[in-house]
Structure formats: C-alpha cells, structure tokens
Design a protein around this motif. Structure first.
Motif, PDB file in Angstrom:
ATOM      1  N   GLN A 108     -52.868  62.166  68.974  1.00  0.00           N
ATOM      2  CA  GLN A 108     -51.643  61.595  68.420  1.00  0.00           C
ATOM      3  C   GLN A 108     -50.308  62.004  69.210  1.00  0.00           C
ATOM      4  N   SER A 109     -49.342  61.061  69.342  1.00  0.00           N
ATOM      5  CA  SER A 109     -48.163  61.633  70.160  1.00  0.00           C
ATOM      6  C   SER A 109     -47.480  62.325  69.049  1.00  0.00           C
ATOM      7  N   LYS A 110     -46.446  63.073  69.526  1.00  0.00           N
ATOM      8  CA  LYS A 110     -45.459  64.129  68.492  1.00  0.00           C
ATOM      9  C   LYS A 110     -44.911  63.150  67.433  1.00  0.00           C
ATOM     10  N   ALA A 111     -44.494  62.265  67.644  1.00  0.00           N
ATOM     11  CA  ALA A 111     -43.816  61.187  66.930  1.00  0.00           C
ATOM     12  C   ALA A 111     -44.842  60.761  65.807  1.00  0.00           C
ATOM     13  N   GLU A 112     -46.056  60.546  66.009  1.00  0.00           N
ATOM     14  CA  GLU A 112     -46.982  59.975  65.113  1.00  0.00           C
ATOM     15  C   GLU A 112     -47.490  61.187  64.298  1.00  0.00           C
ATOM     16  N   SER A 113     -47.415  62.414  64.921  1.00  0.00           N
ATOM     17  CA  SER A 113     -48.050  63.587  64.150  1.00  0.00           C
ATOM     18  C   SER A 113     -46.929  64.193  63.250  1.00  0.00           C
ATOM     19  N   ASP A 114     -45.676  63.907  63.449  1.00  0.00           N
ATOM     20  CA  ASP A 114     -44.755  64.717  62.825  1.00  0.00           C
ATOM     21  C   ASP A 114     -44.417  63.925  61.287  1.00  0.00           C
ATOM     22  N   SER A 115     -44.209  64.494  60.387  1.00  0.00           N
ATOM     23  CA  SER A 115     -43.872  63.723  59.181  1.00  0.00           C
ATOM     24  C   SER A 115     -42.309  63.480  59.099  1.00  0.00           C
ATOM     25  N   LEU A 116     -42.158  62.092  58.691  1.00  0.00           N
ATOM     26  CA  LEU A 116     -40.819  61.555  58.264  1.00  0.00           C
ATOM     27  C   LEU A 116     -40.460  61.730  57.032  1.00  0.00           C
ATOM     28  N   SER A 117     -39.423  62.808  56.944  1.00  0.00           N
ATOM     29  CA  SER A 117     -39.032  62.780  55.494  1.00  0.00           C
ATOM     30  C   SER A 117     -37.854  61.874  55.368  1.00  0.00           C
ATOM     31  N   PHE A 118     -37.783  61.407  54.045  1.00  0.00           N
ATOM     32  CA  PHE A 118     -36.753  60.423  53.849  1.00  0.00           C
ATOM     33  C   PHE A 118     -36.434  60.446  52.148  1.00  0.00           C
ATOM     34  N   GLU A 119     -35.304  60.022  51.928  1.00  0.00           N
ATOM     35  CA  GLU A 119     -35.037  59.814  50.681  1.00  0.00           C
ATOM     36  C   GLU A 119     -34.424  58.228  50.407  1.00  0.00           C
ATOM     37  N   ILE A 120     -34.609  57.745  49.046  1.00  0.00           N
ATOM     38  CA  ILE A 120     -34.193  56.407  48.881  1.00  0.00           C
ATOM     39  C   ILE A 120     -32.988  56.306  47.887  1.00  0.00           C
ATOM     40  N   TRP A 121     -32.118  55.649  48.146  1.00  0.00           N
ATOM     41  CA  TRP A 121     -30.940  55.591  47.074  1.00  0.00           C
ATOM     42  C   TRP A 121     -30.730  53.995  46.845  1.00  0.00           C
ATOM     43  N   VAL A 122     -30.769  53.780  45.626  1.00  0.00           N
ATOM     44  CA  VAL A 122     -30.472  52.325  45.092  1.00  0.00           C
ATOM     45  C   VAL A 122     -29.170  52.319  44.366  1.00  0.00           C
ATOM     46  N   VAL A 123     -28.383  51.776  44.907  1.00  0.00           N
ATOM     47  CA  VAL A 123     -26.960  51.427  44.325  1.00  0.00           C
ATOM     48  C   VAL A 123     -26.911  50.103  43.577  1.00  0.00           C
ATOM     49  N   ASP A 124     -27.212  50.028  42.343  1.00  0.00           N
ATOM     50  CA  ASP A 124     -27.213  48.943  41.536  1.00  0.00           C
ATOM     51  C   ASP A 124     -25.824  48.308  40.979  1.00  0.00           C
ATOM     52  N   ASN A 125     -25.459  47.116  41.449  1.00  0.00           N
ATOM     53  CA  ASN A 125     -24.272  46.501  40.860  1.00  0.00           C
ATOM     54  C   ASN A 125     -24.295  45.732  39.448  1.00  0.00           C
ATOM     55  N   ALA A 126     -24.714  46.464  38.565  1.00  0.00           N
ATOM     56  CA  ALA A 126     -24.555  45.932  37.152  1.00  0.00           C
ATOM     57  C   ALA A 126     -25.525  44.889  36.756  1.00  0.00           C
ATOM     58  N   SER A 127     -26.650  45.065  37.234  1.00  0.00           N
ATOM     59  CA  SER A 127     -27.689  43.919  37.016  1.00  0.00           C
ATOM     60  C   SER A 127     -28.104  44.081  35.715  1.00  0.00           C
ATOM     61  N   SER A 128     -28.306  42.576  35.401  1.00  0.00           N
ATOM     62  CA  SER A 128     -29.052  42.279  33.932  1.00  0.00           C
ATOM     63  C   SER A 128     -30.415  41.818  33.837  1.00  0.00           C
ATOM     64  N   ASP A 129     -30.959  42.047  34.819  1.00  0.00           N
ATOM     65  CA  ASP A 129     -32.267  41.669  34.818  1.00  0.00           C
ATOM     66  C   ASP A 129     -33.461  42.761  34.614  1.00  0.00           C
ATOM     67  N   GLY A 130     -32.959  43.849  34.154  1.00  0.00           N
ATOM     68  CA  GLY A 130     -33.870  44.992  34.045  1.00  0.00           C
ATOM     69  C   GLY A 130     -33.983  45.779  35.022  1.00  0.00           C
TER      70      GLY A 130
END
Length: 121
Positions: free
Chosen positions: A44-66
């Motif tokens: 594997q290349s270095k890019a494939e073998s290294d782990s990608l760490s990430f976070e997800i943010w959701v900014v919700d605009n006052a949804s009314s659909d749950g």
C-alpha cells in the motif's frame, strides 16, 4: 485531526441520513482495506495505509422534519449545532469554524458526495 466536514441542513433529514451513512461506510472501507491481506502481504502507498482522522459537524437551520432528533438518535458522534431560525447557507457554515479540530475543512450540504481521502472533482 485531518479533516472537519461541515454540513448545513434544513429539512433534508433523509438526504442527510444517506450522506452520513456514506461517509461512515467509506471510513469503514478505508480501515478494512488498510487491514486487508492478500497472501499475508499487501503493498500500500503511504496515503492508503495512513488513517484519515475526521470529524463531522452538522449545522441545522431550524429543521421541522426531525433532522435534529435523527442525528441525536442515530449519529451521536456527529457534532450538532442546531440554530433556532433559518440563516441560509453562508452564515451557518461559519458557526463551527472556530470549534473545528481539522487541519482542513470541507463545507457543503447533504447533497454532496464525499470521497474520503480523495480530492473532489
């Protein structure tokens, strides 16, 4: 932390659910690929073998659909910033910027297809 994904939502619960599932599947696939073996050795290349760490943010605009309830129930690791009224796209994107941990960030709506570890075209 490598990447902060910031998603702005407004009454798109089902699209957001699909988007988050897609991101999770890609993360699991990357881990599985990293640990896969073919006869005991896989180059594997270095890019494939290294782990990608990430976070997800959701900014919700006052949804009314749950949307907010779905996020809290099904995606407890997603960082949720509910805002009390519709602010559009640009203003909500800025909300998590000072809080993010990723060295780089990507901002979008749930209609975007993310390809973790690859530049978007």
């Amino acid at each position: 932390m490598d990447l902060s994904i910031i998603i702005v939502s407004w009454n798109v619960r089902d699209l957001l659910h699909g988007c988050l599932i897609s991101i999770q599947r890609q993360a699991v696939d990357r881990i599985a690929k990293r640990h896969a073996t073919d006869g005991g050795m896989e180059k594997q290349s270095k890019a494939e073998s290294d782990s990608l760490s990430f976070e997800i943010w959701v900014v919700d605009n006052a949804s009314s659909d749950g949307t907010v309830e779905m996020l809290r129930a099904e995606f407890p690791d997603v960082r949720l910033l509910p805002i009390p009224r519709m602010l559009g796209l640009a203003a909500p994107i800025t909300k998590p910027l000072p809080l993010r941990k990723g060295a780089i960030f990507s901002c979008s709506t749930p209609t975007r297809n993310y390809a973790l570890g690859h530049s978007a075209s």
